[in-house]
Structure formats: C-alpha cells, structure tokens
Write an enzyme that holds these catalytic residues in place. Structure first.
Site, short mmCIF file in Angstrom:
data_model
loop_
_atom_site.label_atom_id
_atom_site.label_comp_id
_atom_site.label_asym_id
_atom_site.label_seq_id
_atom_site.Cartn_x
_atom_site.Cartn_y
_atom_site.Cartn_z
N ASP A 7 0.85 -1.19 0.00
CA ASP A 7 0.00 0.00 0.00
C ASP A 7 0.90 1.25 0.00
OD1 ASP A 7 0.88 0.36 2.63
OD2 ASP A 7 -1.12 0.23 3.53
N CYS A 64 2.91 -3.30 4.17
CA CYS A 64 2.09 -2.14 4.53
C CYS A 64 2.79 -1.44 5.70
CB CYS A 64 0.63 -2.53 4.82
SG CYS A 64 0.33 -3.46 6.33
N THR A 66 2.43 -1.52 9.10
CA THR A 66 2.81 -2.45 10.17
C THR A 66 3.02 -3.86 9.67
OG1 THR A 66 0.49 -2.92 10.56
CG2 THR A 66 1.48 -1.17 11.90
N HIS A 97 9.20 -24.39 8.94
CA HIS A 97 8.11 -25.07 9.66
C HIS A 97 6.74 -24.86 9.03
CE1 HIS A 97 10.26 -25.65 13.82
NE2 HIS A 97 11.03 -25.96 12.80
N HIS A 132 6.23 -31.30 9.70
CA HIS A 132 5.69 -29.97 9.39
C HIS A 132 4.66 -30.04 8.27
CE1 HIS A 132 8.67 -28.54 12.12
NE2 HIS A 132 9.66 -29.01 11.37
C1 RB5 Z 1 -2.10 2.76 6.45
O1 RB5 Z 1 -2.14 3.98 7.09
C2 RB5 Z 1 -1.88 1.65 7.45
O2 RB5 Z 1 -3.03 1.47 8.22
C3 RB5 Z 1 -1.49 0.37 6.75
O3 RB5 Z 1 -0.35 0.56 5.98
C4 RB5 Z 1 -1.18 -0.81 7.64
O4 RB5 Z 1 -0.27 -0.46 8.64
C5 RB5 Z 1 -2.34 -1.54 8.17
O5 RB5 Z 1 -2.22 -2.56 8.87
#
Ligand code: RB5
Length: 148
Positions: A7, A64, A66, A97, A132
């Site tokens: 993203d 993304c 996180t 695994h 596994h």
């Molecule tokens: C975008 O702002 C953020 O929410 C996305 O990149 C991600 O971290 C979502 O889990």
C-alpha cells in the site's frame, strides 16, 4: 516469479525489495502501488493471493505500514500462508516449519537493512517437510471448516 504488493506506506521499502530481487536475478511482478496517496491494503493482498492461486506467482512479498493489515488480509485467501516477520529467525522458521508462501513486512516498523536480511533469509530457507507437512496440511483443512 515473486509477486510484490504494497500500500502507500510500503512504496519505498517495496522499491528496495525490488532492487534486491534484481540484484539476485530473481524475477518479480509489481502488483503494488508506486504512489504514496492513500489506498486500501486488502486490495493488494487480494492481487497477490490470486496470482499465487492461479500459479502466476510462486511466492509473494507484501508490505504495509505495520504488515498487520496486509497479513490478516492475505491469510483470508485460500492456499495462502502469510507470515508477518520482523526478525530473521521468524523468517527462517516461517519457511522451514510453516511453508509460508507470502512474507509480510511492516515498513513503519523495521528499517530497510533488516527488511532485506529478512527477505534473504526467507528466500533462502527451504520447507522442512516431514512432521511440518502434516501440520501445514491441517492449516489447509481449516479453510472452510465449520466452527465447532
Ligand atoms: C495505512 O495507514 C496503514 O493502516 C497500513 O499501511 C497498515 O499499517 C495496516 O495494517
């Protein structure tokens, strides 16, 4: 072929991963956005999940902010075993695994150097098979299984 997806939060790290894959002569297709205007991460998880299901890609790397939203999304897709990794040990174990076919990274969580080490560890580690495989088969059987 490796499918890359991201993203808006993952644009810069995706470029670094793409450059790294090129340096290893590993072909990839970019399904992610190249623009930092706000988009929805499930759309990119869906694109990668479909590419893997159709056999157009062997594995995927999703990024993304996180890594959480995109990994939750990817794991809703049939046949996808997506592992969110923030360290190289987890990256290796997710292959050995869990036979993870998608690696997820959090661009706002880890730096580029660590992210590329994680990608290398993940790409270089084969699935261990044996006991596994039985567990991975059980993961597959959970898809569509009735809630008890
Ligand atoms: C975008 O702002 C953020 O929410 C996305 O990149 C991600 O971290 C979502 O889990």
């Amino acid at each position: 072929m490796i499918a890359l997806g991201n993203d808006h939060a993952g644009v810069q790290l995706k470029s670094a991963v793409a450059e790294f894959l090129t340096s290893r002569n590993l072909p990839y297709t970019n399904f992610g956005t190249d623009d930092e205007s706000s988009v929805d991460y499930p759309d990119f998880a869906q694109a990668i999940g479909e590419a893997i299901s159709k056999g157009q890609a062997d594995r995927g790397i999703l990024i993304c902010g996180t890594g959480i939203g995109i990994s939750i999304s990817a794991n809703k897709m049939p046949g996808i075993r997506a592992a969110l990794c923030g360290d190289t040990f987890s990256a290796r174990m997710s292959r050995e695994h869990n036979d993870a076919n998608v690696l997820c990274l959090g661009a706002r969580v880890i730096g580029t150097g660590l992210a590329l080490d994680i990608v290398a560890a993940w790409l270089d580690t084969p699935f261990g098979g044996g006991r596994h495989q039985r567990r991975v088969d059980k993961i597959g059987a959970l898809e569509g299984a009735p809630v008890r």
